[in-house]
Structures are given as structure tokens and as C-alpha cells.
Design an enzyme around this catalytic site. Structure first.
Site, PDB file in Angstrom:
ATOM      1  N   LYS A 116      52.742  38.188  59.565  1.00 53.28           N
ATOM      2  CA  LYS A 116      52.022  37.082  60.216  1.00 53.28           C
ATOM      3  C   LYS A 116      51.765  37.389  61.684  1.00 53.28           C
ATOM      4  O   LYS A 116      50.726  37.016  62.223  1.00 53.28           O
ATOM      5  CB  LYS A 116      52.827  35.795  60.079  1.00 53.28           C
ATOM      6  CG  LYS A 116      52.847  35.237  58.660  1.00 53.28           C
ATOM      7  CD  LYS A 116      53.541  33.887  58.654  1.00 53.28           C
ATOM      8  CE  LYS A 116      54.083  33.518  57.300  1.00 53.28           C
ATOM      9  NZ  LYS A 116      53.074  33.064  56.360  1.00 53.28           N
ATOM     10  N   HIS A 235      56.258  23.124  51.935  1.00 54.29           N
ATOM     11  CA  HIS A 235      55.263  24.142  52.299  1.00 54.29           C
ATOM     12  C   HIS A 235      54.725  24.915  51.092  1.00 54.29           C
ATOM     13  O   HIS A 235      54.159  25.983  51.245  1.00 54.29           O
ATOM     14  CB  HIS A 235      55.825  25.131  53.336  1.00 54.29           C
ATOM     15  CG  HIS A 235      56.450  24.462  54.518  1.00 54.29           C
ATOM     16  ND1 HIS A 235      55.746  23.647  55.354  1.00 54.29           N
ATOM     17  CD2 HIS A 235      57.722  24.474  54.987  1.00 54.29           C
ATOM     18  CE1 HIS A 235      56.546  23.184  56.303  1.00 54.29           C
ATOM     19  NE2 HIS A 235      57.755  23.664  56.095  1.00 54.29           N
ATOM     20  N   ARG A 292      45.292  39.110  48.172  1.00 56.47           N
ATOM     21  CA  ARG A 292      45.398  39.159  46.713  1.00 56.47           C
ATOM     22  C   ARG A 292      44.637  37.980  46.127  1.00 56.47           C
ATOM     23  O   ARG A 292      44.143  37.133  46.862  1.00 56.47           O
ATOM     24  CB  ARG A 292      46.864  39.035  46.320  1.00 56.47           C
ATOM     25  CG  ARG A 292      47.459  37.784  46.959  1.00 56.47           C
ATOM     26  CD  ARG A 292      48.785  37.362  46.412  1.00 56.47           C
ATOM     27  NE  ARG A 292      49.461  36.429  47.296  1.00 56.47           N
ATOM     28  CZ  ARG A 292      49.266  35.124  47.326  1.00 56.47           C
ATOM     29  NH1 ARG A 292      48.393  34.561  46.495  1.00 56.47           N
ATOM     30  NH2 ARG A 292      49.926  34.344  48.156  1.00 56.47           N
TER      31      ARG A 292
HETATM   32  P1  ADP Z   1      53.949  30.881  53.875  1.00 57.56           P
HETATM   33  O1  ADP Z   1      53.307  32.238  53.946  1.00 57.56           O
HETATM   34  O2  ADP Z   1      55.442  30.933  53.920  1.00 57.56           O
HETATM   35  O3  ADP Z   1      53.413  30.040  52.756  1.00 57.56           O
HETATM   36  P2  ADP Z   1      52.139  29.665  55.831  1.00 57.56           P
HETATM   37  O4  ADP Z   1      51.943  30.197  57.193  1.00 57.56           O
HETATM   38  O5  ADP Z   1      51.052  29.935  54.842  1.00 57.56           O
HETATM   39  O6  ADP Z   1      53.556  30.172  55.264  1.00 57.56           O
HETATM   40  O7  ADP Z   1      52.394  28.115  55.915  1.00 57.56           O
HETATM   41  C1  ADP Z   1      52.727  27.363  54.776  1.00 57.56           C
HETATM   42  C2  ADP Z   1      52.476  25.892  55.028  1.00 57.56           C
HETATM   43  O8  ADP Z   1      53.291  25.419  56.114  1.00 57.56           O
HETATM   44  C3  ADP Z   1      51.057  25.575  55.463  1.00 57.56           C
HETATM   45  O9  ADP Z   1      50.196  25.417  54.366  1.00 57.56           O
HETATM   46  C4  ADP Z   1      51.263  24.298  56.223  1.00 57.56           C
HETATM   47  O10 ADP Z   1      51.406  23.226  55.311  1.00 57.56           O
HETATM   48  C5  ADP Z   1      52.588  24.492  56.910  1.00 57.56           C
HETATM   49  N1  ADP Z   1      52.407  25.028  58.275  1.00 57.56           N
HETATM   50  C6  ADP Z   1      52.320  26.323  58.618  1.00 57.56           C
HETATM   51  N2  ADP Z   1      52.142  26.466  59.955  1.00 57.56           N
HETATM   52  C7  ADP Z   1      52.117  25.237  60.470  1.00 57.56           C
HETATM   53  C8  ADP Z   1      51.984  24.698  61.814  1.00 57.56           C
HETATM   54  N3  ADP Z   1      51.846  25.493  62.871  1.00 57.56           N
HETATM   55  N4  ADP Z   1      52.002  23.361  61.964  1.00 57.56           N
HETATM   56  C9  ADP Z   1      52.161  22.536  60.906  1.00 57.56           C
HETATM   57  N5  ADP Z   1      52.312  22.976  59.644  1.00 57.56           N
HETATM   58  C10 ADP Z   1      52.287  24.297  59.419  1.00 57.56           C
END
Ligand code: ADP
Length: 508
Positions: A116, A235, A292
Site C-alpha cells: 500500500k 472492512h 487480480r
Molecule cells: P484491505 O486491503 O485490508 O482490504 P483497504 O485499504 O482496501 O484494506 O481498506 C479496506 C476498507 O477499510 C475500505 O473499503 C474502507 O471501508 C476502510 N478504509 C480504508 N481506509 C480508510 C480511511 N482512510 N478512512 C476510512 N475508512 C477506510
């Protein structure tokens, strides 16, 4: 096109890929662990190879066994599906080094956006807006404190190598920071073998909106519109739709162009997804790129009319994408519910057992991408996803009504499932209005899961029990007649009436 493709995955996605191969006239090779010897994906493929014991690290995560199986069966390419090795740079590289084609992006593109923090740094160079925060892992708690202070609380600690919501901690004040950092690092280490954690601003009340991209080896890259994935628990996505009620044609174009810019900066090829947070004020921030096929790809397929898995194969075989836009505006509305073996009424506790009965919904606009059948053993070795129920209709309201109808038809006996939970979401007035954000489900869960299974759930179980009793009766009859007869229509009708459920079903 390839003659034969090995599918390095299991469950519904392996079956989905078998289907795409078959439609393209490509032979498919499934792999299976000891626990999956009679799984539908292994049965449906043209060939199947045992790759070891049930634990994933001894089977589905063994790059060497997968590559060996591909070579032995004469497969020319490997499709990784999602999860398992799909986003591992080393696997993509090893496949190519073995003289095979990896059906996905080049290893260099996985590396460019795999962590990330790397993806955030790349986004900044490509003029792609990211959530305010760091692009380097945090050195220690005092650095975390000074960054958090400048961002303003609440902040979100995230594992650089993160996925599936692991290694993520919301921090509301400086007092919580040090212990949250330590626990995020611990979880990141156990989950990913890498304890790098960074910090970003926690955005209140955004939607999760992601853009599907598709790029070929010859420099053409398209965006295929958005998916709304705000219905999440811990999440993790549970329900997805396309399009999003929050996205106008102008915003779609802007987000699509941004996603294409990001993918091009990564040197991306094949199907990929840029995830964004869309704030209530219309600003959007890049979260990460998934290199993917996504679980939720079918909703895009239904509103675009494109077969993404077939395109993945065609791109990997060197075919050119059309240069004219592949999708302008989405057609109609699609919704997907992830049906898992989890007990929503009991804090989504994983449920195990044998599926004794499975009735899959049908009728107009209904698609079931399943990975289990009657007789399937549901254990704890793998993801609890049993299948995805996807519907398409002309409008969102019609799609919700159709999903409700299809969920009522879906009957799974033998394990607890999330079916009734999805029915309750479809019946929720806020969901129906589209008034959702990424925290909506957690706020709403107490009322959505109160009171155990719905009357509909009881009806489904009663139907299943009646049908089971009926088939047992038919079996006994056949045995006493000394013939392999099956139930006739009249007795089947009786079974339904006996269960006293036909009126119940009709009333609803
Ligand atoms: P992962 O790869 O673990 O799934 P992500 O970065 O895709 O992590 O984030 C997963 C979820 O967490 C997002 O879809 C959102 O709901 C929440 N999230 C991520 N970053 C933020 C943020 N900065 N503020 C609020 N919610 C967030």
C-alpha cells in the site's frame, strides 16, 4: 488462444474460470487438495490434479506444485483466481520463468502497487489523489504521534502489506496510539510476515467505490465503470452493486480516467481494480490497486455485457482490446450478495457441516456463481464463501426486489448461512434509498441481526426438510418395488403441502 489452462484456485472462482475456458474452447485443469477431492470445481474441469493436504500452505499456496501440475498436464497458462497466490509477485515471476503464461499483470506491475505504501507513492507521481498520510512505513510510536497530530484524529493505522482488513486500527486519540501501533504490527506480522505499518487520515462516512480497468499488452487501457462496495463488516465487503447511486456520468469519467492513469503508471496489463474512498463532498481518494480479478466482478459483467474472465484469457494470449471505449454508461443495475457459511445471528460465527440440500435460484436476471453442491463438506480450512448470488434488472428498485425474490428461492441446508441477513438488508429502508456508507452496516447490524432467523429462513428449512423426507420416501418406495423409480409429481406436491408452507410462501 491457449489450448489448456490450469486454474490455481478452488471454490466458486475456479468454477467460474472453468466456465470461461469452456466457452472459449480451452481445456481446463483444476487443482484440488485432499479436502476438495469431490468438490464441484474439481469435477467440472476437464482434468484435475491433487496438489496435497487440506491446509492451503501445503496445497493451494504451493507455487512449485502448481507449476509442476501445469507442466505435467501440458497447460500453457495459469489463472490464479483471487486470494491464494493471485497477488504474489514471486508466483507471477515463477510461472513465467517456468515458460508458462501468468493470466494477470506482469510481476513488475504487482511489485509496483503490491504494497500500500508503494502504491501511494506511485499514485502521488501519477497525480492520483490519495488519503492524506505517510507513504513510508512508520519508524516508531513517536513518529506515529507526530504524524497523527498533524493529520488530526481519528487516524487509521494500516499494514503496508495489508489485505482483508488485517493489521488495521482506528485510533481516536494520542493515548491509544502506541498500543494500537503495537497490535497492528503484531497482526501484520502474523498475517503477512511483514510488520510495516503506516498511518493515514480516517475519513468519516465515505463510500467505497472502485473502478474496474482492463488493459492489453499493446498499450490500450479501458475503465469499465464503478462498483459500489460500501456494505462492509470489519472492512470486508458483503454486498456490491453496479453502478453506484453516488456516481454521476461526470464523476464516473473522472474516476475512470484517474484509475487508468494509475494503472498506466504501474505498467499494468490485464484486469485490475483501483479502489477509492468517495467522500460525501464528492472528493475521492485512491486506497489501493487490486492486481487480480475481484470477487465482485460479476456486477460489472452484468451492466457492461462483457465477460471479464474471457477477456483476461484473451489479453494473456496477446489479443488486442478494441480501441473504442468498451463501455460508456452502465446498462441497468446489478447487485451481488456474498453467501457465506456464517451465522449472522451469532456474530457471523463460521459454521461447519455437510450441505445436505441445495436449491439454487433461477428465473429472469438471476446468476448463481457457486462453489458447493449437496454433499459438500464445509470445514474451516478455507474462506467461508459458498457462492455469490447476483441479479440484474433495469433499475435499482427492481434489482432489490429481484434479489429478495432470488434469496427466498435460495435454500441451503446443513450449515448456517448469511442468506437471511442479506434478506434483511434488502428489506432495509435506508439501503433501499441508497443512503449507505462504509460504516452503515456496522451501525445497522444490531437491528439487522436481532431475533435470529427470519420467517423466510424457517420456511426455507421447512421446504428442505419436506423435500428430503420426500426423497427418502421415494427411495424406500423404489427399494420396495425393486426398481430405481423416482418420486412422482403427486407425492412431491404432498410433501410441500405436508410441510404447511405453501401458503406461507405465497403470502410474502
Ligand atoms: P484491505 O486491503 O485490508 O482490504 P483497504 O485499504 O482496501 O484494506 O481498506 C479496506 C476498507 O477499510 C475500505 O473499503 C474502507 O471501508 C476502510 N478504509 C480504508 N481506509 C480508510 C480511511 N482512510 N478512512 C476510512 N475508512 C477506510
Amino acid at each position: 488462444m491457449f489450448n489448456k489452462v490450469l486454474i490455481a484456485n478452488r471454490g466458486e472462482i475456479a468454477l467460474r474460470i472453468v466456465r470461461a475456458c469452456r466457452e472459449l474452447g480451452v481445456a481446463s485443469v483444476a487443482v484440488y487438495s485432499d479436502a476438495d477431492a469431490s468438490a464441484p470445481h474439481a469435477r467440472e474441469a476437464d482434468e484435475a490434479v491433487n496438489i496435497g493436504p487440506a491446509p492451503s500452505r501445503e496445497s493451494y499456496l504451493r507455487a512449485d506444485k502448481l507449476i509442476e501440475a501445469a507442466k505435467r498436464t501440458g497447460a500453457q497458462a495459469i489463472h490464479p483466481g483471487y486470494g491464494f497466490l493471485s497477488e504474489r509477485e514471486h508466483f507471477a515471476r515463477a510461472v513465467v520463468e517456468a515458460g508458462l503464461v501468468f493470466i494477470g499483470p506482469p510481476a513488475s506491475a504487482i511489485a509496483a502497487v503490491g504494497s500500500k505504501t508503494a502504491a501511494r507513492a506511485l499514485a502521488a507521481t501519477a497525480n492520483v489523489p490519495v488519503v492524506p498520510g505517510t507513504t513510508e512505513p512508520l519508524r516508531d510510536a513517536s513518529e506515529a504521534e507526530s504524524v497523527a497530530k498533524s493529520l488530526g484524529y481519528p487516524v487509521l493505522l494500516k499494514a503496508s502489506a495489508g489485505g482483508g482488513g488485517k493489521g488495521m486500527r482506528i485510533v481516536h486519540s494520542a493515548a491509544e496510539l502506541a498500543s494500537a501501533l503495537a497490535s497492528a504490527k503484531r497482526e501484520a506480522m502474523t498475517s503477512f510476515g511483514d510488520d510495516a505499518v503506516y498511518v493515514e487520515k480516517y475519513i468519516a462516512g465515505p463510500r467505497h467505490v472502485e473502478i474496474q480497468v482492463l488493459g492489453d499488452m499493446h498499450g490500450t487501457m479501458h475503465s469499465l465503470g464503478e462498483r459500489e462496495c460500501s456494505i462492509q463488516r470489519r472492512h470486508q465487503k458483503m454486498i456490491e452493486e453496479a453502478p453506484s447511486v453516488a456516481v454521476t456520468p461526470e464523476l464516473r469519467k473522472k474516476m475512470g480516467d484517474t484509475a487508468v492513469r494509475m494503472a498506466k503508471a504501474a505498467g499494468y496489463v490485464n484486469a485490475g481494480t483501483c479502489e477509492f474512498l468517495l467522500a460525501a463532498d464528492g472528493n475521492f481518494y485512491f486506497l489501493e490497486m487490486n492486481t487480480r480479478l475481484q470477487v465482485e466482478h460479476p456486477v460489472t459483467e452484468l451492466v457492461s455485457g462483457l465477460d471479464l474472465v474471457q477477456w483476461q484469457l484473451r489479453i494473456a494470449a496477446g489479443e488486442r482490446l478494441p480501441t473504442a471505449p468498451m463501455m460508456t454508461e452502465p446498462r441497468g443495475w446489478a447487485i451481488e450478495c456474498r453467501i457465506t457459511s456464517e451465522d449472522a445471528g451469532n456474530d457471523f460465527l463460521p459454521s461447519t457441516g455437510t450441505i445436505s440440500f441445495l436449491r439454487v435460484p433461477g428465473g429472469p436476471g438471476v446468476r448463481w456463481d457457486g462453489g458447493v453442491g449437496a454433499g459438500s463438506e464445509i470445514g474451516l480450512h478455507y474462506d467461508p464463501l459458498l457462492g455469490k448470488l447476483i441479479v440484474w434488472a433495469g433499475t435499482r428498485d427492481e434489482a432489490i426486489a429481484r434479489m429478495r425474490r432470488a434469496l427466498l428461492e435460495l435454500t441451503i441446508v446443513g450449515v448456517e448461512t448469511s442468506r437471511d441477513f442479506h434478506l434483511r438488508v434488502m428489506d432495509d429502508v435506508e439501503f433501499q434509498r441508497g443512503a449507505i456508507d462504509i460504516q452503515w452496516l456496522e451501525r445497522r447490524l444490531p437491528s439487522l441481526t436481532a431475533g435470529g432467523s427470519t420467517p423466510d429462513g424457517e420456511i426455507a428449512v421447512a421446504i428442505a426438510a419436506a423435500l428430503l423426507a420426500e426423497s427418502e420416501r421415494a427411495g424406500r418406495l423404489a427399494a420396495s418395488n425393486g426398481a430405481g423409480g423416482t418420486a412422482n409429481g403427486a407425492s412431491s406436491h404432498d410433501a410441500w403441502r405436508d410441510a404447511g408452507i405453501r401458503d406461507g410462501l405465497r403470502r410474502r
